[in-house]
Design a protein around this motif. Sequence first.
Motif, PDB file in Angstrom:
ATOM      1  N   ARG A 167     -19.255 105.332 -32.662  1.00  0.00           N
ATOM      2  CA  ARG A 167     -20.470 105.167 -33.446  1.00  0.00           C
ATOM      3  C   ARG A 167     -21.445 104.260 -32.695  1.00  0.00           C
ATOM      4  O   ARG A 167     -21.048 103.239 -32.144  1.00  0.00           O
ATOM      5  N   VAL A 168     -22.724 104.628 -32.681  1.00  0.00           N
ATOM      6  CA  VAL A 168     -23.755 103.835 -32.017  1.00  0.00           C
ATOM      7  C   VAL A 168     -24.026 102.586 -32.846  1.00  0.00           C
ATOM      8  O   VAL A 168     -24.323 102.675 -34.035  1.00  0.00           O
ATOM      9  N   VAL A 169     -23.911 101.415 -32.216  1.00  0.00           N
ATOM     10  CA  VAL A 169     -24.153 100.158 -32.920  1.00  0.00           C
ATOM     11  C   VAL A 169     -25.434  99.478 -32.447  1.00  0.00           C
ATOM     12  O   VAL A 169     -25.929  98.576 -33.116  1.00  0.00           O
ATOM     13  N   SER A 170     -25.990  99.898 -31.311  1.00  0.00           N
ATOM     14  CA  SER A 170     -27.242  99.335 -30.827  1.00  0.00           C
ATOM     15  C   SER A 170     -27.961 100.371 -29.975  1.00  0.00           C
ATOM     16  O   SER A 170     -27.343 101.041 -29.152  1.00  0.00           O
ATOM     17  N   ASP A 171     -29.283 100.492 -30.215  1.00  0.00           N
ATOM     18  CA  ASP A 171     -30.088 101.411 -29.396  1.00  0.00           C
ATOM     19  C   ASP A 171     -31.342 100.711 -28.890  1.00  0.00           C
ATOM     20  O   ASP A 171     -32.364 101.335 -28.653  1.00  0.00           O
ATOM     21  N   LYS A 172     -31.268  99.406 -28.683  1.00  0.00           N
ATOM     22  CA  LYS A 172     -32.440  98.628 -28.288  1.00  0.00           C
ATOM     23  C   LYS A 172     -32.795  98.790 -26.812  1.00  0.00           C
ATOM     24  O   LYS A 172     -33.898  98.457 -26.415  1.00  0.00           O
ATOM     25  N   MET A 173     -31.874  99.294 -26.010  1.00  0.00           N
ATOM     26  CA  MET A 173     -32.155  99.481 -24.591  1.00  0.00           C
ATOM     27  C   MET A 173     -32.958 100.756 -24.363  1.00  0.00           C
ATOM     28  O   MET A 173     -32.904 101.687 -25.159  1.00  0.00           O
ATOM     29  N   ASP A 174     -33.686 100.775 -23.251  1.00  0.00           N
ATOM     30  CA  ASP A 174     -34.358 101.996 -22.833  1.00  0.00           C
ATOM     31  C   ASP A 174     -33.338 102.842 -22.080  1.00  0.00           C
ATOM     32  O   ASP A 174     -32.732 102.364 -21.115  1.00  0.00           O
ATOM     33  N   GLY A 189     -30.391 103.757 -23.024  1.00  0.00           N
ATOM     34  CA  GLY A 189     -29.027 103.282 -23.151  1.00  0.00           C
ATOM     35  C   GLY A 189     -28.688 102.953 -24.588  1.00  0.00           C
ATOM     36  O   GLY A 189     -29.566 102.619 -25.388  1.00  0.00           O
ATOM     37  N   VAL A 190     -27.408 103.067 -24.930  1.00  0.00           N
ATOM     38  CA  VAL A 190     -26.921 102.713 -26.260  1.00  0.00           C
ATOM     39  C   VAL A 190     -25.591 101.994 -26.116  1.00  0.00           C
ATOM     40  O   VAL A 190     -24.923 102.102 -25.087  1.00  0.00           O
ATOM     41  N   VAL A 191     -25.220 101.253 -27.159  1.00  0.00           N
ATOM     42  CA  VAL A 191     -23.900 100.627 -27.216  1.00  0.00           C
ATOM     43  C   VAL A 191     -23.093 101.395 -28.256  1.00  0.00           C
ATOM     44  O   VAL A 191     -23.533 101.572 -29.391  1.00  0.00           O
ATOM     45  N   VAL A 192     -21.911 101.874 -27.846  1.00  0.00           N
ATOM     46  CA  VAL A 192     -21.067 102.695 -28.705  1.00  0.00           C
ATOM     47  C   VAL A 192     -19.784 101.924 -29.004  1.00  0.00           C
ATOM     48  O   VAL A 192     -19.104 101.449 -28.088  1.00  0.00           O
ATOM     49  N   ALA A 193     -19.450 101.800 -30.292  1.00  0.00           N
ATOM     50  CA  ALA A 193     -18.210 101.146 -30.717  1.00  0.00           C
ATOM     51  C   ALA A 193     -17.167 102.215 -30.992  1.00  0.00           C
ATOM     52  O   ALA A 193     -17.398 103.120 -31.788  1.00  0.00           O
ATOM     53  N   VAL A 194     -16.029 102.106 -30.311  1.00  0.00           N
ATOM     54  CA  VAL A 194     -14.933 103.057 -30.470  1.00  0.00           C
ATOM     55  C   VAL A 194     -13.783 102.336 -31.159  1.00  0.00           C
ATOM     56  O   VAL A 194     -13.317 101.298 -30.682  1.00  0.00           O
ATOM     57  N   THR A 195     -13.340 102.861 -32.293  1.00  0.00           N
ATOM     58  CA  THR A 195     -12.261 102.251 -33.062  1.00  0.00           C
ATOM     59  C   THR A 195     -10.982 103.056 -32.892  1.00  0.00           C
ATOM     60  O   THR A 195     -11.011 104.286 -32.913  1.00  0.00           O
ATOM     61  N   GLY A 210       4.809  95.351 -36.584  1.00  0.00           N
ATOM     62  CA  GLY A 210       4.781  96.782 -36.846  1.00  0.00           C
ATOM     63  C   GLY A 210       3.653  97.263 -37.741  1.00  0.00           C
ATOM     64  O   GLY A 210       3.558  98.446 -38.022  1.00  0.00           O
ATOM     65  N   LYS A 211       2.818  96.350 -38.222  1.00  0.00           N
ATOM     66  CA  LYS A 211       1.717  96.753 -39.090  1.00  0.00           C
ATOM     67  C   LYS A 211       0.600  97.385 -38.253  1.00  0.00           C
ATOM     68  O   LYS A 211       0.319  96.939 -37.139  1.00  0.00           O
ATOM     69  N   GLY A 212      -0.036  98.403 -38.808  1.00  0.00           N
ATOM     70  CA  GLY A 212      -1.140  99.048 -38.108  1.00  0.00           C
ATOM     71  C   GLY A 212      -2.368  98.173 -38.088  1.00  0.00           C
ATOM     72  O   GLY A 212      -2.712  97.550 -39.087  1.00  0.00           O
ATOM     73  N   GLN A 213      -3.032  98.104 -36.935  1.00  0.00           N
ATOM     74  CA  GLN A 213      -4.237  97.304 -36.786  1.00  0.00           C
ATOM     75  C   GLN A 213      -5.353  98.192 -36.273  1.00  0.00           C
ATOM     76  O   GLN A 213      -5.115  99.148 -35.544  1.00  0.00           O
ATOM     77  N   ARG A 214      -6.575  97.847 -36.618  1.00  0.00           N
ATOM     78  CA  ARG A 214      -7.741  98.563 -36.130  1.00  0.00           C
ATOM     79  C   ARG A 214      -8.391  97.728 -35.026  1.00  0.00           C
ATOM     80  O   ARG A 214      -8.755  96.579 -35.250  1.00  0.00           O
ATOM     81  N   LYS A 215      -8.503  98.290 -33.832  1.00  0.00           N
ATOM     82  CA  LYS A 215      -9.125  97.585 -32.713  1.00  0.00           C
ATOM     83  C   LYS A 215     -10.394  98.315 -32.317  1.00  0.00           C
ATOM     84  O   LYS A 215     -10.448  99.546 -32.360  1.00  0.00           O
ATOM     85  N   THR A 216     -11.407  97.571 -31.924  1.00  0.00           N
ATOM     86  CA  THR A 216     -12.701  98.144 -31.564  1.00  0.00           C
ATOM     87  C   THR A 216     -13.055  97.774 -30.134  1.00  0.00           C
ATOM     88  O   THR A 216     -12.911  96.619 -29.733  1.00  0.00           O
ATOM     89  N   SER A 217     -13.520  98.765 -29.372  1.00  0.00           N
ATOM     90  CA  SER A 217     -14.031  98.541 -28.023  1.00  0.00           C
ATOM     91  C   SER A 217     -15.485  98.963 -27.998  1.00  0.00           C
ATOM     92  O   SER A 217     -15.859  99.964 -28.607  1.00  0.00           O
ATOM     93  N   ARG A 218     -16.298  98.191 -27.295  1.00  0.00           N
ATOM     94  CA  ARG A 218     -17.721  98.514 -27.183  1.00  0.00           C
ATOM     95  C   ARG A 218     -18.019  98.973 -25.768  1.00  0.00           C
ATOM     96  O   ARG A 218     -17.672  98.293 -24.801  1.00  0.00           O
ATOM     97  N   VAL A 227     -28.983 104.206 -34.163  1.00  0.00           N
ATOM     98  CA  VAL A 227     -27.925 103.400 -34.773  1.00  0.00           C
ATOM     99  C   VAL A 227     -27.310 104.158 -35.948  1.00  0.00           C
ATOM    100  O   VAL A 227     -28.020 104.720 -36.773  1.00  0.00           O
ATOM    101  N   GLY A 228     -25.983 104.205 -35.985  1.00  0.00           N
ATOM    102  CA  GLY A 228     -25.266 104.896 -37.054  1.00  0.00           C
ATOM    103  C   GLY A 228     -24.815 106.288 -36.677  1.00  0.00           C
ATOM    104  O   GLY A 228     -23.950 106.851 -37.339  1.00  0.00           O
ATOM    105  N   ASP A 229     -25.380 106.876 -35.631  1.00  0.00           N
ATOM    106  CA  ASP A 229     -24.972 108.215 -35.199  1.00  0.00           C
ATOM    107  C   ASP A 229     -23.567 108.174 -34.613  1.00  0.00           C
ATOM    108  O   ASP A 229     -23.175 107.190 -33.980  1.00  0.00           O
ATOM    109  N   THR A 230     -22.816 109.236 -34.828  1.00  0.00           N
ATOM    110  CA  THR A 230     -21.520 109.403 -34.170  1.00  0.00           C
ATOM    111  C   THR A 230     -21.757 110.245 -32.928  1.00  0.00           C
ATOM    112  O   THR A 230     -22.308 111.346 -33.018  1.00  0.00           O
ATOM    113  N   VAL A 231     -21.372 109.717 -31.761  1.00  0.00           N
ATOM    114  CA  VAL A 231     -21.643 110.395 -30.501  1.00  0.00           C
ATOM    115  C   VAL A 231     -20.359 110.542 -29.694  1.00  0.00           C
ATOM    116  O   VAL A 231     -19.388 109.815 -29.895  1.00  0.00           O
TER     117      VAL A 231
END
Length: 84
Positions: A10-17, A19-25, A34-42, A54-58
């Motif tokens: 999901r796009v979390v920032s589109d302020k660059m010309d 370029g975008v920042v995409v968060a992958v969960t 053993g509990k499941g965890q959610r990790k995010t990479s940008r 912002v908000g688009d799934t890409v």
Amino acid sequence: MAAKAEIVGRVVSDKMDKGVVVAVTRQVRHDVYGKGQRKTSRFMAHDEANTAKVGDTVAIVESRPLSRRKRFAVSRIVERAKVI
């Protein structure tokens, strides 16, 4: 040569010309408890036409290094963000 990896996020920032920042969960299991965890990479991704907002799934694919942190490019927009 192997096919380039495609990642959906999901796009979390589109302020660059051009370029975008995409968060992958992803879900991972904790090593000890053993509990499941959610990790995010940008990832910074190249968006030549400035179409992703912002908000688009890409989908992003690997590319040659385009800047110091930009190693991906937007290949397609999977789903547009809902406009309220």
